[in-house]
Motif scaffolding. Structure first.
Motif, short mmCIF file in Angstrom:
data_model
loop_
_atom_site.label_atom_id
_atom_site.label_comp_id
_atom_site.label_asym_id
_atom_site.label_seq_id
_atom_site.Cartn_x
_atom_site.Cartn_y
_atom_site.Cartn_z
N GLN A 183 -7.81 9.50 6.81
CA GLN A 183 -9.47 9.51 7.13
C GLN A 183 -9.64 8.72 6.00
OE1 GLN A 183 -10.92 10.47 9.73
NE2 GLN A 183 -9.47 11.44 10.70
N ASP A 184 -9.41 8.76 5.15
CA ASP A 184 -10.01 8.18 3.55
C ASP A 184 -8.77 6.74 3.46
OD1 ASP A 184 -10.96 10.25 2.87
OD2 ASP A 184 -9.29 10.51 1.62
N ALA B 79 -8.62 2.52 3.84
CA ALA B 79 -8.79 1.46 4.49
C ALA B 79 -7.05 1.26 5.18
CB ALA B 79 -9.24 0.18 4.40
N VAL B 80 -7.48 0.47 6.33
CA VAL B 80 -6.33 -0.60 7.46
C VAL B 80 -6.06 -2.03 6.40
CG1 VAL B 80 -4.77 -1.07 8.60
CG2 VAL B 80 -6.50 1.01 8.75
N GLU B 81 -5.05 -2.80 5.82
CA GLU B 81 -4.91 -4.30 5.37
C GLU B 81 -4.20 -4.61 6.89
OE1 GLU B 81 -3.17 -6.58 2.22
OE2 GLU B 81 -1.73 -6.39 3.45
N VAL B 82 -5.07 -5.37 7.80
CA VAL B 82 -4.82 -6.13 8.92
C VAL B 82 -4.20 -7.18 8.62
CG1 VAL B 82 -5.74 -6.97 11.51
CG2 VAL B 82 -6.66 -4.28 10.02
N ARG B 83 -3.12 -7.47 8.88
CA ARG B 83 -2.73 -8.70 8.89
C ARG B 83 -2.67 -9.37 10.17
NH1 ARG B 83 0.70 -5.30 6.83
NH2 ARG B 83 2.31 -5.29 8.10
N THR C 242 -1.88 0.73 5.92
CA THR C 242 -2.84 1.76 5.15
C THR C 242 -2.74 1.23 3.83
OG1 THR C 242 -1.12 3.69 4.84
CG2 THR C 242 -2.61 3.36 7.04
N VAL C 243 -4.26 1.52 3.12
CA VAL C 243 -4.60 1.24 1.67
C VAL C 243 -5.53 2.68 1.25
CG1 VAL C 243 -3.99 -1.15 1.75
CG2 VAL C 243 -6.19 -0.48 1.78
N GLY D 65 0.50 -1.41 -0.07
CA GLY D 65 -0.08 0.31 -0.11
C GLY D 65 0.52 0.90 0.47
N GLN D 66 0.65 1.76 -0.12
CA GLN D 66 1.12 3.66 0.24
C GLN D 66 0.16 4.59 1.80
OE1 GLN D 66 -0.38 6.23 -3.09
NE2 GLN D 66 1.09 4.84 -4.60
#
Length: 158
Positions: free
Chosen positions: A32-33, A35-39, A156-157, A25-26
């Motif tokens: 606020q915008d 999502a989050v990649e949760v692993r 973050t993504v 991701g970046q």
């Protein structure tokens, strides 16, 4: 402090926040915008053999420097995009459930609220902030012939 034995809460205090070598991701600037990649990974660490699961290779240095085991085996892994301030449930071995809520992104860190429960009983309710694309390792209860280590990562993504 040893990572063997003791309660989950005690072991939680001895956990270490590290940064994994994997970058996904970046980085977000407003928090606020997106999502989050949760692993979430469940790893059994033991002294049975000398194997190191190749799926954990990016975290090998952290595992071997933090924990005194000769074998590490990934037994469950789940990745999920989670919206900010939304809760996601992750099942862990032994009937445990990890609830994760991404709270905010600030100063290059992702803040998460976490609750680990067994059935209806909460075991740990805490918050942590880890570097974007980082991984938090925590040794937990005995499992099979070793101990369960939970790897919690967030990126973050957009």
């Amino acid at each position: 402090m040893s990572c063997r034995g003791g309660s989950l809460a005690t072991l939680m205090l001895s956990a270490w926040i590290g940064c994994s070598a994997v970058a996904w991701g970046q980085e977000r600037t407003d928090g606020q915008d997106g999502a989050v990649e949760v692993r979430i990974g469940a790893v059994v660490a033991s002294n049975s053999g000398q194997a190191f699961d190749q799926r954990l290779i990016a975290l090998q240095r952290q595992f071997t420097s933090l924990f005194a085991y000769s074998s590490y085996r990934l037994i469950r892994e789940e990745r999920r995009r989670v919206a900010w301030k939304r809760e996601a449930e992750f099942s862990l071995p032994g009937g445990r459930l990890l609830l994760v809520m991404p709270r905010e992104y600030k100063d290059g860190r992702v803040a998460l609220s976490l609750m680990l429960a067994h059935g209806t009983r909460p075991l740990v309710n805490t918050a942590l902030a880890l570097r974007n694309h980082g991984t938090f390792l925590v040794a937990g209860p005995h499992h099979e012939d070793g101990v369960l280590i939970i790897a919690i990562g967030a990126s973050t993504v957009r």
